[in-house]
Design an enzyme around this catalytic site. Structure first.
Site, PDB file in Angstrom:
ATOM      1  N   GLU A 127      39.405  14.432  62.982  1.00 30.07           N
ATOM      2  CA  GLU A 127      39.080  14.692  61.527  1.00 30.07           C
ATOM      3  C   GLU A 127      40.308  14.950  60.959  1.00 30.07           C
ATOM      4  O   GLU A 127      40.449  14.451  59.857  1.00 30.07           O
ATOM      5  CB  GLU A 127      37.616  15.346  61.255  1.00 30.07           C
ATOM      6  N   HIS A 186      24.644  19.345  60.569  1.00 28.49           N
ATOM      7  CA  HIS A 186      24.585  17.923  60.283  1.00 28.49           C
ATOM      8  C   HIS A 186      23.974  17.623  59.106  1.00 28.49           C
ATOM      9  O   HIS A 186      23.421  16.348  58.961  1.00 28.49           O
ATOM     10  CB  HIS A 186      24.194  17.041  61.387  1.00 28.49           C
TER      11      HIS A 186
HETATM   12  C1  TPP Z   1      33.545  17.002  64.680  1.00 31.62           C
HETATM   13  C2  TPP Z   1      32.518  15.884  64.884  1.00 31.62           C
HETATM   14  N1  TPP Z   1      32.993  14.466  64.781  1.00 31.62           N
HETATM   15  C3  TPP Z   1      32.130  13.580  64.935  1.00 31.62           C
HETATM   16  C4  TPP Z   1      30.690  13.925  65.220  1.00 31.62           C
HETATM   17  C5  TPP Z   1      29.759  12.645  65.385  1.00 31.62           C
HETATM   18  N2  TPP Z   1      29.445  12.507  67.064  1.00 31.62           N
HETATM   19  C6  TPP Z   1      28.787  12.810  67.530  1.00 31.62           C
HETATM   20  S1  TPP Z   1      28.860  12.737  68.919  1.00 31.62           S
HETATM   21  C7  TPP Z   1      30.033  11.627  68.995  1.00 31.62           C
HETATM   22  C8  TPP Z   1      30.923  10.938  70.092  1.00 31.62           C
HETATM   23  C9  TPP Z   1      31.305  11.867  71.028  1.00 31.62           C
HETATM   24  O1  TPP Z   1      31.790  11.252  72.124  1.00 31.62           O
HETATM   25  P1  TPP Z   1      32.000  12.100  73.254  1.00 31.62           P
HETATM   26  O2  TPP Z   1      32.738  13.544  73.045  1.00 31.62           O
HETATM   27  O3  TPP Z   1      32.797  11.223  74.511  1.00 31.62           O
HETATM   28  O4  TPP Z   1      30.595  12.610  73.844  1.00 31.62           O
HETATM   29  P2  TPP Z   1      29.513  11.676  74.363  1.00 31.62           P
HETATM   30  O5  TPP Z   1      28.850  11.447  73.283  1.00 31.62           O
HETATM   31  O6  TPP Z   1      29.860  10.276  75.028  1.00 31.62           O
HETATM   32  O7  TPP Z   1      28.702  12.546  75.352  1.00 31.62           O
HETATM   33  C10 TPP Z   1      30.343  11.578  67.724  1.00 31.62           C
HETATM   34  C11 TPP Z   1      31.750  10.751  66.882  1.00 31.62           C
HETATM   35  C12 TPP Z   1      30.477  14.986  65.492  1.00 31.62           C
HETATM   36  N3  TPP Z   1      29.317  15.395  65.956  1.00 31.62           N
HETATM   37  N4  TPP Z   1      31.543  16.091  65.172  1.00 31.62           N
END
Ligand code: TPP
Ligand code: TPP
Ligand code: MG
Ligand code: MG
Lengths: 340, 333, 340, 333
Positions: free
Chosen positions: A71, A140
């Site tokens: 971000e 959220h």
């Molecule tokens: C700081 C932040 N940015 C974006 C999100 C929205 N978001 C939640 S999970 C996710 C994907 C995360 O990917 P990863 O770290 O690979 O974990 P996975 O969901 O694959 O277990 C996103 C973009 C968030 N919760 N927090």
């Protein structure tokens, strides 16, 4: 609905708030090659709330850019693109994550034009889905817009209708300054009349959504429809309320509010952010230091969220932020007993 | 735990005794069934909000937790049901939390994204991608300052590896030689964005070089391998030699969350990974090497199913929070 | 000075605001092995403003910890240490850099106790040198404290004297919740009477610094001494002002302010942050919705910074924030003409 | 620029013609004298606020800018006077800015920490450590989107390399193959904290591996080497092959800022580095290899001194901003 140009336009039709935003993006991107959309999952996923939808297929991956989950970095990237000739629109997936990008938004985007003595502009737009009501809990569901109303150099808007979502976004993209748009997750699927053509809703102008004489209710975002619903019920009980949709939190349209207060002598501000230090404080203070103060017949009432992080429990979550019933009761009490 | 290699068994399997493997299998089943039931409850409107299922990733959660003691800490993610159960939380209070009940681990205030079992050493899931990483550094500092015989294991996804928090945290853990084990669960997608599109390096564990710490990229669906790799890192941390980075390559079978239409990946890819189910894989390996035996395996699975069913009943019959308690827990006294 | 216990203490002596903070840190660290100080250059450098001074030599590098330049990371590290039994005090070198750490402060520190249903506490303190007046320009001069007054789960204080700098810091370290302390760069070298022993100034209590009958001036941080100086000049002109040092921005001591307003019927709030959405808005709104509203004889006046990033030019910088002269004039006008 | 190697000269020196080297030397002198004069003005109360001097680091600023065209961009740091002059800014408007005058580059609003020369391609110093790094990514995106024949060079310190912004920015620049050159001026201290105490890797450029980009650690006081290394990175960026990381090892002779009592380093260390003055070193090498000649060298230095003196006069005689203009430049029209 006063202030709503849509009624007159034969080419207007009903679409959702999310569609209206997408339409504004598509219009701006078709008109101006400098406009790009960037953010997490705005491409093939279509955006976490489906707002960008098929835009990547219409404008390509060079202009609808999926970013890494970074971000701070993407906010800075928007700043860099903006100062060198682009018109980036950045989606922060949930407005809560702007906490990671405050540095670039507040120290860089908001201040560069000033710090450089006017030698560079930062025409960027940040779209921020916010608000509670989806059971997404404390990290959220926040409504943090008030913070940014405290920052000179930024503009902050909060559309409550599909019409304004489109019109304000187009104004924001035109604007040579950084503009933050607080959208609301609960509004994305709401429908309203929106002209097909490109039109602008001016930043800095509130809209009187309902006229009335007994009290003024200034509402923001998702609270506008709740205030209107409450006003309807109040009318049935013989209480006539004027409902103002603030729309712009920086700058604030004091004139429209003050004019209404001079008429109604009672003011209530309804917003979803935490009551303390929320936008209601500023509006209350503006009125309290303006000449409209002399017209007040009762203390100004603020209705904001309880002093609590948003709870996961749906029961507690609902109780934490103003609902139609709360607005109804507070307004009735304001008119009948002066708010006590 | 016996560490004598057995005939015909690879060292990673023979490193763990039957009890350990049975317990690991039990927990994998619990996680799978917990999530399948949670999904079902969600579909039927019994659970609201959002949730992120780790179906297909159970070996990484359970295997990495094998070398941890109850007093050790974990910090988990938005996709954290597995970590929670692996660290010892009980499904009844987890379900109660998901149902928003007062008997839940967080008294209904946190839900899936903030579930914590502080007493059991789980310092919480996190709604912020990468949010737990800097906290782990502080936990490591705390362990070191208090001279505790503990370690902190922090989970994060492949998507999180591009957050600034990742960089700052691994750097600090390394310069201060903190007892932290960084476990990246690389399921190849951060929501819709593949590692290839988001990450400028082939393997996330290659980034360990930038922090002068050991980095291992392993098959995250191979429970004994995950456990053996984690054990090395945990022991290193316990010896005061500092942090490690482990990358478990795995896959989430379900969508990112309920809004996911899987537009960014193919059905074939999903099917291919379903075939690599870590639970069936461990069961197969156990049978092939005469460990536990099929009767025991069936019993473990059936027990897990019963536990989940009972947990849901517990959750359903628990009370919701009182409205009067709306502002409770905002401040500690 | 009312509310100041120092006068009575034979062991009190005059020291600077920076020394008072250092003394509080030393006391807390000597008393409690869980207390650690961490931040950029707090060790052998002694802190960017010399606040930590020789503490590293007295308590060692294990307890006075120089960190890398990683604001988000160190804020998170403080959270992690706090929830597992330590009592970290984090110095953010300039409060402006908190923009990099908002995520950990607002999403984690403020909410963990709540999100976990009370199962963990976050007893951490964040020290934030802020404010303008040093020619450090837009990114090193902000007064962002109002943001944090909007965040449930946090406590926010702003000491204006050496006495309170010590007493509030000791209270903050005792507190089981995250407490943010906004210190002021211009105050570090100011002197005042401070007891040698460990004492606490309660969080959440304002202090009446001067009694008066014609108007109430609520001031924060560096504005307190300017307000007192203005009050002195006002007295010479026959205007009697009551000056309240807010001290705590979350929670706000409404009772002390309301009691004063009931007495004086006129309220002015003076603070260094940007006027719009600054702490004055909240105080104004609190009074406007309280029963003290009925006692007001004039609109509430807010005196905050101009709507501008802090300019480098010393002339512009001075003009951007309230000075003694501005307070004097505004208060005189409030009393004589009702603020118009 | 001639690139024919000359007899007895190392390739890095012979790669640059006399005009280029004379201009580089002129700029190094200008920077040195600018800063010495600024320091003097500060001591005498003519300049207020704070400033960060790069005395001793001139070769890295000037050398890295040699391959840049006027239309290329730089993003600078709190220690940015050198970058500013190297990119072509004139000392008169710089001093005017430092004096807080309307004729300054930022009309007196920015000062030393925010000085920018947008027309000359300098997109600004930055008061936030690492603040320019993400901005550089956006500049790179912009160049690419507009298909401009430009590159963006972004400077940062060793201290900044531990900011999350560093990680996020290098990653994005790499995955998108952006025309960005990352120049780390490693003067071994972030304020008081040495690289060894702050950074978990021996050379900062080793971190380039984590972003699959070229990384070079070089002697930052060796102007021809800096220029030659930068040229390779700039050409790579111009060809669309993506970003590079260059680490210039150098040293700041002055304290971090005026409050610095140098408690974290020894006098000997400072003296040893004074002896490695990049300006005298280039002059020596030029003389040794019969480039330019001593008369020309003396003339260059004298010209620089005259320019600085005139610049101060310009600044002194310029007008301060009007109070009426307090809220000018907050918003663009
Ligand atoms: C700081 C932040 N940015 C974006 C999100 C929205 N978001 C939640 S999970 C996710 C994907 C995360 O990917 P990863 O770290 O690979 O974990 P996975 O969901 O694959 O277990 C996103 C973009 C968030 N919760 N927090
Ligand atoms: C985000 C942020 N943190 C801290 C500071 C305070 N500060 C200014 S310069 C500096 C040291 C920076 O070190 P380095 O990046 O090595 O640059 P150098 O000063 O050595 O040129 C610090 C800590 C700041 N300006 N911004
Ligand atoms: Mg993933
Ligand atoms: Mg440095």
């Amino acid at each position: 609905m006063p202030n709503d140009v849509a009624g007159a336009d034969p080419a207007a039709r009903e679409i959702t708030y999310a569609e209206a935003i997408r339409e504004a993006l598509a219009t701006a991107m078709a008109d101006d090659p400098r406009v790009i959309l960037m953010g997490e999952d705005v491409g093939v996923y279509g955006g976490a709330f489906g707002v960008s939808g098929d835009l990547v297929h219409r404008f390509g991956v060079e202009r609808v850019i999926d970013t890494p989950i970074s971000e701070l970095g993407i906010a800075g990237a928007a700043v860099g693109a903006a100062i060198t000739g682009m018109r980036p629109v950045l989606e922060i997936q949930f407005s809560d994550f702007i906490t990671l990008a405050m540095e670039q938004i507040v120290n860089q985007a908001a201040k560069i034009h000033f710090m450089f003595g006017g030698k560079a502009n930062v025409p960027m737009v940040v779209r921020l889905p916010g608000g509670s009501g989806t059971g997404a809990a404390a990290q959220h569901s926040q409504s943090l817009e008030a913070w940014f109303a405290h920052v000179p150099g930024l503009k902050v808007v909060q559309p409550s209708t599909p019409h304004d979502a489109k019109g304000l976004l187009l104004s924001a993209i035109d604007d040579p300054n950084p503009v933050l748009i607080f959208e609301h997750k609960l509004l994305y699927k709401t429908r309203g009349i929106v002209p097909t053509e490109a039109f602008r809703v001016p930043i800095g102008k509130a809209a009187v959504r309902r006229e009335g004489g007994d009290a003024t209710i200034v509402a923001t975002g998702v609270m506008v429809s709740r205030a209107l619903a409450a006003a309807e019920r109040l009318a049935a009980e013989g209480i006539s309320t004027e409902v103002i949709d603030l729309r712009s939190l920086r700058p604030i349209d004091l004139e429209t509010i003050a004019a209404s207060v001079r008429k109604t002598s009672r003011l209530m501000v309804v917003y979803e952010g935490v009551k303390t230090m929320g936008i209601g404080a500023e509006i209350s203070a503006m009125i309290a230091e303006s000449d409209a103060f002399d017209y007040l017949d009762a203390p100004i009432v603020r209705l904001g969220a309880a002093d609590v992080p948003l709870p996961y429990s749906p029961k507690l979550e609902r109780a934490a932020v103003p609902q139609e019933e709360d607005i109804f009761r507070a307004a009735a009490s304001l008119v009948r007993t002066g708010g006590a | 735990m016996s560490t004598l290699p057995r005939a015909n068994q690879r060292p990673e399997l023979s490193a763990f005794d039957d009890g350990t493997l049975a317990e690991a299998l039990r927990k994998m089943h619990l996680i799978r069934k917990f999530e399948e039931a949670a999904e079902d409850c969600y579909m039927r409107g019994l659970i609201h909000g959002t949730m992120h299922l780790s179906i297909g990733q159970e070996a990484s959660a359970v295997g990495s937790a094998i070398p941890l003691a109850k007093s050790d800490y974990v910090l988990s993610t938005h996709r954290g049901h597995g970590h929670c159960i692996a660290k010892g939380a009980s499904p009844d209070r987890m379900f109660a939390e998901f149902f928003g009940k007062e008997t839940g681990y967080c008294n209904g205030r946190g839900g899936s994204m903030h579930i914590a079992d502080v007493e059991g050493g789980n310092l919480g899931a996190n709604g912020i991608v990468g949010g737990g990483l800097p906290i782990a550094v502080g936990v490591g500092m705390s362990i070191k300052a208090q001279k505790l015989d503990r370690v902190c294991m922090v989970y994060f996804g492949d998507g999180a590896n591009n957050e600034g928090a990742f960089h700052e945290s691994l750097n600090m853990a390394s310069i201060w030689k903190l007892p932290v084990v960084f476990v990246c669960e690389n399921n190849n997608y951060g929501m819709s964005t593949s590692v290839a599109r988001s990450t400028a390096v082939a393997n996330i564990a290659d980034r360990a070089l930038a922090y002068s710490m050991p980095g291992d990229t392993i098959d995250g669906n191979d429970l004994p391998l995950v456990a053996a790799t984690a054990r090395i890192a945990v022991e290193r941390a316990r010896r005061g030699e500092g942090p490690s980075l482990i990358e478990c390559k795995t896959y989430r079978i379900r969508g990112h969350s309920k809004s996911d239409r899987n537009l960014y990946r193919t059905k074939e890819e999903i099917e291919a990974w379903k075939a690599k189910c870590p639970i069936r894989r461990l069961e197969g390996e156990l049978l092939n090497h005469d460990r536990l035996g099929s009767a025991r395996l069936a019993e473990i699975e059936a027990d897990a199913a019963r536990e989940i069913a009972a947990a849901i009943e517990f959750a359903k019959s628990s009370a919701e929070p009182d409205l009067a308690g709306l502002t409770r827990y905002v401040y500690a006294e």
